[in-house]
Design a protein around this motif. Structure first.
Motif, PDB file in Angstrom:
ATOM      1  N   MET A  98      51.748  49.073  49.774  1.00 13.63           N
ATOM      2  CA  MET A  98      50.908  48.276  48.445  1.00 13.63           C
ATOM      3  C   MET A  98      49.832  49.285  47.901  1.00 13.63           C
ATOM      4  O   MET A  98      48.870  49.929  48.998  1.00 13.63           O
ATOM      5  N   ALA A  99      49.320  49.613  46.489  1.00 15.19           N
ATOM      6  CA  ALA A  99      48.682  50.438  46.166  1.00 15.19           C
ATOM      7  C   ALA A  99      47.162  49.767  46.227  1.00 15.19           C
ATOM      8  O   ALA A  99      47.080  48.407  46.010  1.00 15.19           O
ATOM      9  N   GLU A 100      46.647  50.760  46.345  1.00 15.10           N
ATOM     10  CA  GLU A 100      45.328  50.663  46.892  1.00 15.10           C
ATOM     11  C   GLU A 100      43.989  50.175  45.437  1.00 15.10           C
ATOM     12  O   GLU A 100      44.570  50.324  44.463  1.00 15.10           O
ATOM     13  N   GLN A 101      43.073  49.009  45.743  1.00 15.97           N
ATOM     14  CA  GLN A 101      42.443  48.776  44.426  1.00 15.97           C
ATOM     15  C   GLN A 101      41.616  49.827  43.540  1.00 15.97           C
ATOM     16  O   GLN A 101      40.682  49.702  44.973  1.00 15.97           O
ATOM     17  N   ASP A 102      41.642  49.845  42.850  1.00 10.97           N
ATOM     18  CA  ASP A 102      40.267  50.880  42.115  1.00 10.97           C
ATOM     19  C   ASP A 102      39.477  49.999  41.433  1.00 10.97           C
ATOM     20  O   ASP A 102      39.132  49.200  40.024  1.00 10.97           O
ATOM     21  N   TRP A 103      38.259  50.007  41.755  1.00 10.44           N
ATOM     22  CA  TRP A 103      37.221  49.449  41.521  1.00 10.44           C
ATOM     23  C   TRP A 103      36.493  49.414  40.508  1.00 10.44           C
ATOM     24  O   TRP A 103      36.124  49.138  39.328  1.00 10.44           O
ATOM     25  N   LYS A 104      37.030  51.127  39.940  1.00  9.58           N
ATOM     26  CA  LYS A 104      36.295  51.630  38.849  1.00  9.58           C
ATOM     27  C   LYS A 104      37.154  51.225  37.162  1.00  9.58           C
ATOM     28  O   LYS A 104      36.914  50.965  36.556  1.00  9.58           O
ATOM     29  N   SER A 105      38.170  51.015  38.018  1.00  6.33           N
ATOM     30  CA  SER A 105      39.400  50.529  36.369  1.00  6.33           C
ATOM     31  C   SER A 105      39.243  49.234  36.350  1.00  6.33           C
ATOM     32  O   SER A 105      39.535  48.873  35.229  1.00  6.33           O
ATOM     33  N   ASP A 106      38.984  48.527  37.675  1.00 11.69           N
ATOM     34  CA  ASP A 106      39.264  47.043  37.039  1.00 11.69           C
ATOM     35  C   ASP A 106      37.311  46.180  37.138  1.00 11.69           C
ATOM     36  O   ASP A 106      37.478  45.947  38.301  1.00 11.69           O
ATOM     37  N   LYS A 107      37.645  46.640  35.230  1.00 14.76           N
ATOM     38  CA  LYS A 107      36.318  45.969  35.483  1.00 14.76           C
ATOM     39  C   LYS A 107      36.239  44.631  35.228  1.00 14.76           C
ATOM     40  O   LYS A 107      35.622  43.832  35.744  1.00 14.76           O
ATOM     41  N   LYS A 108      37.594  43.706  35.457  1.00 17.75           N
ATOM     42  CA  LYS A 108      37.442  42.467  35.513  1.00 17.75           C
ATOM     43  C   LYS A 108      36.844  42.200  37.098  1.00 17.75           C
ATOM     44  O   LYS A 108      36.171  40.990  36.892  1.00 17.75           O
ATOM     45  N   ALA A 109      37.677  42.601  38.339  1.00 18.56           N
ATOM     46  CA  ALA A 109      37.279  42.244  39.920  1.00 18.56           C
ATOM     47  C   ALA A 109      35.548  42.683  39.617  1.00 18.56           C
ATOM     48  O   ALA A 109      34.838  41.740  39.906  1.00 18.56           O
ATOM     49  N   PHE A 110      35.236  43.219  39.122  1.00 18.22           N
ATOM     50  CA  PHE A 110      33.882  44.274  39.264  1.00 18.22           C
ATOM     51  C   PHE A 110      32.872  43.463  38.728  1.00 18.22           C
ATOM     52  O   PHE A 110      31.790  42.511  39.227  1.00 18.22           O
ATOM     53  N   TRP A 111      33.094  42.289  37.548  1.00 16.18           N
ATOM     54  CA  TRP A 111      32.597  41.445  36.608  1.00 16.18           C
ATOM     55  C   TRP A 111      31.988  39.987  37.670  1.00 16.18           C
ATOM     56  O   TRP A 111      31.262  39.684  37.233  1.00 16.18           O
ATOM     57  N   VAL A 112      33.591  39.527  38.415  1.00 17.30           N
ATOM     58  CA  VAL A 112      33.495  38.557  38.522  1.00 17.30           C
ATOM     59  C   VAL A 112      32.673  38.687  40.075  1.00 17.30           C
ATOM     60  O   VAL A 112      31.977  37.595  40.016  1.00 17.30           O
TER      61      VAL A 112
END
Length: 302
Positions: free
Chosen positions: A1-15
């Motif tokens: 499973m690939a690691e989640q990139d918090w810089k590109s996943d803006k939705k997760a960051f804002w949540v």
């Protein structure tokens, strides 16, 4: 499973960041904005404030009377920070090199004051320093013992012991602030020293540097980030301290936070109190900015 990139996943960051950002906006930035606007206003009647854009409150705050209180507050806060650093560094060193069995208990002793209300801790210290407190009783016992020894060898006894005034002066304010803020210095120092490579200390001692030189040339430079962090989080709260100077200081021992309190409550001059408050906040921002600039310059020179 690939690691989640918090810089590109803006939705997760804002949540994740939205709740604390909303709390900060509603309960800090918005109220402080109103206070900031008050600093450019003036009283109209008993309760109304007119926001006129005037700078008279800031001009009044630069009078020598208030500048002297600002300078005194900076001096007291700097002295308290220096004492906390001198006292806290050996304590942090002891925490770092103590056995694993005792370290949690010693850390608990450092953290324990945070579990007690500041008002209760201050009153407890006032009981210790009062004219009939344990500090004066101890000094009186030594005085009477010295008088007894003089009588024993045939000399005149000492005069009757008079309790020392340990409260309601600058001495009491400094002691009280050190008592309150010492854990703020010890914890970042311990965090920095605990990450220190102890093999460097052993190598310095093996090469004949000695304990004092090793401390000054090896330990202190490596622990400098913790020293600076401890200085900042001790100096800033000490500069804005209100309760300790109010309870333990006399009329000549008040700090800038006590003056601000009087403007809001007793004098009912909210615009001037707001101006004094934000001058103190500006000073703290300057200290933080200088620290960030120093850190940036240190990183560029490496």
């Amino acid at each position: 499973m690939a690691e989640q990139d918090w810089k590109s996943d803006k939705k997760a960051f804002w949540v994740v960041s939205a709740p604390p950002l909303a709390w900060t906006l509603l309960f800090f930035i918005v109220p402080m904005s109103f206070v900031w606007l008050y600093s450019f206003g003036s009283n109209v009647g008993l309760t109304d404030i007119e926001i006129s854009g005037t700078l008279d409150n800031y001009k009044r705050a630069t009078d020598w009377l208030y500048l002297e209180i600002f300078l005194k507050s900076f001096g007291v806060a700097a002295l308290v920070t220096a004492i906390c650093l001198v006292v806290g560094f050996p304590v942090a060193m002891a925490l770092t090199f103590v056995s694993e069995k005792w370290r949690p208990w010693l850390l608990l002793g450092i953290m324990l004051p945070f579990w007690t209300n500041l008002l209760i801790r201050t009153y407890a210290l006032m009981i210790m320093l009062g004219t009939q407190g344990y500090a004066n009783r101890t000094l009186g016992w030594f005085w009477e013992s010295a008088s007894w020894v003089k009588t024993l060898v045939g000399l005149q006894p000492l005069p009757t012991w008079e309790p020392v005034q340990l409260l309601y002066n600058n001495f009491a304010v400094v002691i009280g602030l050190v008592y309150v803020h010492l854990p703020f210095m010890v914890l970042p120092l311990y965090s920095a020293l605990d990450r220190l490579d102890k093999s460097l200390i052993e190598a310095s001692l093996d090469l004949g540097a000695g304990h004092l030189r090793t401390l000054l040339k090896v330990v202190v430079p490596l622990a400098m980030p913790g020293v600076i962090a401890g200085v900042m989080i001790t100096l800033i709260p000490a500069l804005g301290a209100y309760l300790t100077p109010d309870l333990m200081g006399g009329t000549e021992s008040q700090m800038i936070a006590n003056v601000i309190e009087r403007q809001f409550k007793r004098a009912n001059d909210w615009p001037f109190g707001a101006a004094l408050s934000f001058l103190l906040i500006y000073a703290m921002f300057i200290l933080i900015a200088l620290q960030g600039l120093r850190k940036k310059n240190a990183g560029e020179t490496r």
